[in-house]
Design a protein around this motif. Sequence first.
Motif: not given
Length: 424
Positions: A334-345, A381-398
């Motif tokens: 389940t975790l890997r499927r969710a991570n893969e979905r976020m990777r595509r988004i 560059k085009s991420i829906g409003r629902r995931h935009a903040q989460l995507c940026r936070r997940m990818l932001t370096p330390e």
Amino acid sequence: MPLPQKKRWESMAKGLVLGALFTSFLLLLYSYAVPPLHTGLASARTPEGTAPCSPAPGEPETVTPANGSAAGCQPRRDIVFMKTHKTASSTLLNILFRFGQKHGLKFAFPNGRNDFDYPAFFARSLVQDYRPGACFNIICNHMRFHYEEVRGLVPPNATFITVLRDPARLFESSFHYFGSVVPFTWKLSSQDKLAEFLQDPDRYYDPNGYNAHYLRNLLFFDLGYDSGLDPGSPQVQEHILEVERRFHLVLLQEYFDESLVLLKDLLCWELEDVLYFKLNARRDPAGPRLSGELYRRATAWNVLDARLYRHFNASFWRKVEAFGRERMAREVATLRRANERMRRICIDGGRAVDAAAIQDSAMQPWQPLGAKSILGYNLKKSIGRRHAQLCRRMLTPEIQYLMDLGVNLWVTKLWKFIRDFLQW
């Protein structure tokens, strides 16, 4: 002709003098910014009375049982993450940053740098805006662990976690990442410096050398113990059992997804809280990884870490058995499927890229001295409003995430400016 030649020599002489002065200034600045390695435990202690967050005097040192994900459990919000080096700890750090930011929790952050004056022992006085008696929800930046000092900053029921890695693999990663700032490695002349070192490590290794701790028993060192202990000393096993008493969960880098499932269960978190992208990962080396005899040599050279890892590898799988193998397999899937979905988004191109290919400086990870070997990501560059903040936070370096959280990083910023100016 003689006059221009004389001017050229004068110009070169001035350049050498200015270069020497500038180098001296940098060394002086670095000596103030970097703490001494051999700071003792006594000198690391903060001189003050017992803080409100500390256990009462004489209270036995016990680990609070896991609450798990049983019905009615409450999410745990008081967490100490002992961030070890080269163990996927930056990825776990991002998870904690996101959780703390989402719930408005109070972090104990360093002051001026992105670590607590590592490799000196942690002290409460190193926390940004610290006041005696202050309590925090999360402590998670690099430190050399000092249990009593850390314990005084969090409530008595705080959850303590850390992460370990196969010592030979960790040594290989540490050698490549930190080797250039460990002066005794400069004596190595072959193209494969790691293999040359492992053929006769005692010939090159100086336990009192600058940054030597990076290249032997680094896990033991990070956890606050003497990394040069005689392997036959009874203290080795005593320290390992002490880690077991103090930490609720010891994750394993090689089984990161399984570790996160156990962590989610322990903390009573949601699946979204433990989603991740692999951060601060090194580009695969051109040469072969450690194997065969070199792997055995690296393990033997880091024998204290090897004993630590074997102990917690065994206890980890006991925890998996108690959790349930089939249940673990389902939750990992389940975790890997969710991570893969976020990777595509989230990720442009769907994968990590070299530093030179990262388009946004806010996504550029910190690089080791003299190399650009750490991979990063490009945000779509085009991420829906629902995931935009989460995507940026997940990818932001330390480093960038720490700045977003309001941490004072003046030393780190100055060092980055100097490195960029000198193209190090």
